[in-house]
Scaffold this motif. Structure first.
Motif, PDB file in Angstrom:
ATOM      1  N   CYS A 166      -1.267  11.236   4.409  1.00 47.22           N
ATOM      2  CA  CYS A 166      -2.166  11.411   3.235  1.00 47.22           C
ATOM      3  C   CYS A 166      -3.219  12.349   3.422  1.00 47.22           C
ATOM      4  O   CYS A 166      -3.818  12.581   4.403  1.00 47.22           O
ATOM      5  CB  CYS A 166      -2.920   9.964   3.309  1.00 47.22           C
ATOM      6  SG  CYS A 166      -1.550   8.418   2.942  1.00 47.22           S
ATOM      7  N   CYS A 189      -2.586   9.510  -1.782  1.00 47.00           N
ATOM      8  CA  CYS A 189      -2.339   8.282  -1.479  1.00 47.00           C
ATOM      9  C   CYS A 189      -3.502   7.340  -2.179  1.00 47.00           C
ATOM     10  O   CYS A 189      -3.798   6.545  -1.968  1.00 47.00           O
ATOM     11  CB  CYS A 189      -2.726   7.949  -0.082  1.00 47.00           C
ATOM     12  SG  CYS A 189      -1.274   8.456   1.141  1.00 47.00           S
ATOM     13  N   LEU A 192      -2.561   3.967  -3.716  1.00 47.54           N
ATOM     14  CA  LEU A 192      -2.358   2.927  -2.852  1.00 47.54           C
ATOM     15  C   LEU A 192      -3.671   2.654  -2.178  1.00 47.54           C
ATOM     16  O   LEU A 192      -3.563   1.840  -1.421  1.00 47.54           O
ATOM     17  CB  LEU A 192      -1.367   3.179  -1.657  1.00 47.54           C
ATOM     18  CG  LEU A 192       0.126   3.129  -2.400  1.00 47.54           C
ATOM     19  CD1 LEU A 192       1.072   3.306  -1.169  1.00 47.54           C
ATOM     20  CD2 LEU A 192       0.545   2.052  -3.236  1.00 47.54           C
ATOM     21  N   SER A 212      -1.570  -2.221   2.627  1.00 45.44           N
ATOM     22  CA  SER A 212      -2.150  -0.869   2.501  1.00 45.44           C
ATOM     23  C   SER A 212      -3.554  -1.109   2.369  1.00 45.44           C
ATOM     24  O   SER A 212      -4.183  -0.220   2.882  1.00 45.44           O
ATOM     25  CB  SER A 212      -1.555  -0.495   0.800  1.00 45.44           C
ATOM     26  OG  SER A 212      -0.215  -0.183   0.857  1.00 45.44           O
ATOM     27  N   ARG A 233       1.866   7.402   4.495  1.00 47.29           N
ATOM     28  CA  ARG A 233       2.592   6.625   3.520  1.00 47.29           C
ATOM     29  C   ARG A 233       4.007   6.595   3.568  1.00 47.29           C
ATOM     30  O   ARG A 233       4.590   7.525   3.854  1.00 47.29           O
ATOM     31  CB  ARG A 233       2.186   7.147   2.017  1.00 47.29           C
ATOM     32  CG  ARG A 233       2.642   6.647   0.656  1.00 47.29           C
ATOM     33  CD  ARG A 233       2.335   7.224  -0.345  1.00 47.29           C
ATOM     34  NE  ARG A 233       2.753   6.444  -1.731  1.00 47.29           N
ATOM     35  CZ  ARG A 233       2.306   6.774  -2.806  1.00 47.29           C
ATOM     36  NH1 ARG A 233       1.273   7.417  -2.987  1.00 47.29           N
ATOM     37  NH2 ARG A 233       2.924   6.146  -3.886  1.00 47.29           N
ATOM     38  N   ASP A 244       6.024   0.832  -2.094  1.00 48.99           N
ATOM     39  CA  ASP A 244       5.338   2.002  -1.228  1.00 48.99           C
ATOM     40  C   ASP A 244       4.116   1.456  -0.251  1.00 48.99           C
ATOM     41  O   ASP A 244       3.582   0.446  -0.641  1.00 48.99           O
ATOM     42  CB  ASP A 244       4.604   3.036  -1.801  1.00 48.99           C
ATOM     43  CG  ASP A 244       5.553   4.139  -2.532  1.00 48.99           C
ATOM     44  OD1 ASP A 244       5.398   4.891  -3.011  1.00 48.99           O
ATOM     45  OD2 ASP A 244       6.795   3.730  -2.439  1.00 48.99           O
ATOM     46  N   LEU A 246       1.223   1.889   3.011  1.00 49.26           N
ATOM     47  CA  LEU A 246       0.281   2.764   3.886  1.00 49.26           C
ATOM     48  C   LEU A 246       0.267   2.248   5.418  1.00 49.26           C
ATOM     49  O   LEU A 246       0.067   0.804   5.477  1.00 49.26           O
ATOM     50  CB  LEU A 246      -1.207   2.593   3.373  1.00 49.26           C
ATOM     51  CG  LEU A 246      -1.657   3.449   1.986  1.00 49.26           C
ATOM     52  CD1 LEU A 246      -2.731   3.583   1.687  1.00 49.26           C
ATOM     53  CD2 LEU A 246      -1.148   4.855   2.156  1.00 49.26           C
TER      54      LEU A 246
END
Length: 611
Positions: A166, A189, A192, A212, A233, A244, A246
């Motif tokens: 990120c 990112c 998210l 996330s 990510r 997706d 984090l």
């Protein structure tokens, strides 16, 4: 010999009661020892870890215990026990006996265990610092209790074949360890960085959004604590349906590079973030009661010696009551005096004190009360003096203004430039006092604004001295700057110039004609051995008496009791200096200069500035 304290008297009373109880029940309880030990073993064995684990797992899956009745019924049927869950205040929440759990089911038995679902989650989260990109911020106990938790863990090992570093969420470096470099990209990112982000619906999508959000907040917390961490990510593979994610990890944690400070920072950040996100979605702490449902056969003592045991207990109760009355009579008398004294203080009688004798806990409480009353009285006196000082400072310029205006109105003074200048001078003096009081009020309220920059303290000091040279020359005083030509340190230039101006103004005012005020700049360590910059202002005036040194930074303090502005200014300048220096994280002291005069020393930390 000093009499025993309250604790000692309590122990003596307890020993007396225990001795009587022992003598009265020794023979009666001899046959009951074996059965009592057996019942204790049964009670300990009844603390079934399986029941506790399953109930805590249920609590991690939802925000309340109201739906636990079916699980309690299942556990009660398999263990032949009555199971009741109450809140920490004793109010029943769920029971294996039915949908209307009552207090009768709990009775007077001791709790079997305390259920704390959130504690298990936090313990698992802080057990180890994450060292790789594919470690989730949501611990396994939480995932096991939530719908979609198994899917998320399976997808993590199956559906994520691309990772990204990120770049736009406070991360300004490339991959620093713990991620596979051959499948790593640099990515954004932002989409998210919110709990509202994420794809899909249902348990998997909800957990992905929570993962996330938690990872992002833990990353920011670690950054604030100065711990190098990596926000990564994970991209769901095309067609997998995996959202997706984090993740956050600390590079090098798995190789032994982790330090105690890193562990503490991770524990603090993980605990704070998970508690904030899960407090409302995890069941609160509760108390578990587990009791046998089968009737227990009466023992020998119950059948034969019940009445004698009751008689012995009655004797013990009478002895305990008498001992308590004797002990409490001595304890309650000073407590009543303290109660009356607090009521008098509440009514405004701050001179109230209580007589204190002895050295026990109640006596120490009385001394503490007297010390508190003394402090409150001194604070009240200081408040009254401050009100009087403020009135004194404002009265003179206001009286002068009124005199000038009345003289101009009556024609005694001609309303020319000199008359206007006199009015402006008094208004400026009044404004100066009000501005100083405003700065101190902001400092007291914690709203004193600083705008620190990583600049040169020497340049700021030179600028302040340049502005003060005219005032110094008007009094035939020379300003001399010595020491370092450059001294970088974070500071607010405007506020530091105000500090230097106040100190130099005081030094010039108290210096005789022809004297020199020296402003020295040097590098020196602070009280805790931190590197810093020292600004020292020294004069050759009359100096400060030793008895006045502890008070020079108090508001409206003047060593000269006549309290004239010529000899003491407004009495607020040094108080403002102390507040401004303290806001920089520094310290200021006053002392006597060798050979005569006063010296004021300002120390500022040379570390990185904090906005």
């Amino acid at each position: 010999m000093r009499s025993p304290g309250l604790l000692g008297r309590s122990i003596l009373a307890s020993v007396l009661v225990a001795a009587v109880a022992s003598v009265a029940t020794a023979v009666l309880t001899a046959d009951a020892v074996r059965s009592s030990a057996e019942r204790e073993q049964v009670r300990v064995a009844d603390v079934d870890r399986t029941i506790v684990d399953r109930l805590e797992a249920f609590g991690r899956g939802g925000p309340e215990w109201a739906g636990a009745g079916a699980l309690l019924g299942e556990l009660a049927a398999s263990s032949e026990r009555l199971i009741v869950v109450t809140n920490v205040d004793g109010a029943p929440l769920a029971s294996s006996a039915g949908s209307d759990p009552g207090q009768r089911e709990v009775g007077t038995q001791d709790p079997t265990a305390v259920l704390d679902p959130l504690a298990g989650i936090l313990a698992a989260a802080t057990a180890a610092v994450p060292a790789a990109y594919d470690e989730l911020a949501l611990p396994a106990p939480l995932l096991a209790a939530r719908a979609g938790g198994g899917d998320l863990r399976a997808a993590l090992r199956r559906d994520y074949d691309l990772t990204g570093i990120c770049l736009d969420v406070e991360a300004d470096e490339g991959p620093s360890g713990g991620v596979p470099g051959d499948v790593t990209v640099l990515t954004s990112c932002r989409d998210l960085a919110s709990t509202r982000a994420g794809a899909g619906r249902g348990g998997l999508a909800d957990l992905a959004r929570l993962q996330s959000a938690v990872a992002l907040e833990e990353y920011r917390c670690l950054q604030r604590r100065g711990v190098t961490s990596q926000l990564t990510r994970l991209f769901g593979a095309d067609g997998s349906g995996a959202p997706d994610l984090l993740t956050v990890h600390v590079p090098g944690a798995a190789d032994g590079a982790r330090t105690s400070s890193v562990s503490r920072a991770w524990n603090d950040c993980a605990t704070a973030v998970l508690t904030r996100h899960l407090r409302a979605s995890v069941a609160p702490s509760a108390v578990l009661y587990v009791s046998e449902t089968r009737a227990v056969e009466r023992g020998l003592v119950d059948r034969v010696g019940g009445r004698r045991i009751v008689l012995a207990l009655v004797v013990i109760l009478v002895v305990a009551v008498v001992a308590s009355l004797v002990a409490s009579r001595r304890v309650l008398r000073p407590v009543r005096r303290l109660t009356e004294a607090t009521q008098q203080m509440a009514a405004g009688e701050l001179a109230t004190r209580v007589p204190v004798t002895g050295h026990d806990e109640v006596a120490r409480l009385g001394r503490s009360f007297n010390e508190m009353a003394q402090a409150l009285g001194e604070a009240d006196d200081q408040r009254r003096r401050m009100v009087s000082d403020v009135a004194h400072e404002l009265r003179t310029p206001l009286s002068n203004l009124r005199g000038y205006l009345e003289a101009g109105h009556d024609g005694v003074l001609e309303r020319d430039d000199a008359w206007t200048g006199s009015l402006l001078e008094e208004v400026a003096l009044l404004q100066h006092v009000v501005d100083d009081l405003g700065v101190l009020a902001q400092a007291d309220a914690g709203r004193l604004a600083l705008h620190p920059v990583d600049g040169d303290v020497a340049a700021t000091v030179d600028t302040a001295l340049l502005a003060m040279r005219g005032a110094a020359e008007s009094r035939s005083v020379t300003l001399a700057r010595t020491g370092l030509a450059s001294a970088p340190a974070p500071h607010d230039p405007l506020r530091l110039r105000q500090v230097v101006a106040n100190l130099v103004s005081n030094a010039v005012r108290h210096s005789p004609e022809g004297a020199t005020v020296t402003v020295d700049l040097r590098a020196d360590a602070g009280p805790d051995d931190r590197p810093g910059v020292v600004v020292e202002v020294a004069d050759r005036g009359a100096g400060i008496a030793a008895k006045h040194l502890p008070h020079v930074f108090e508001r409206f303090f003047r060593a000269d009791p006549s309290r004239t502005r010529e000899t003491g200014g407004s009495g607020l300048g040094l108080a403002i200096v102390e507040q401004l220096v303290g806001a920089h994280g520094g310290a200021v002291t006053a002392g006597q200069r060798a050979g005569g005069g006063a010296v004021f020393t300002v120390w500022l930390p040379a570390g990185r500035s904090q906005d």
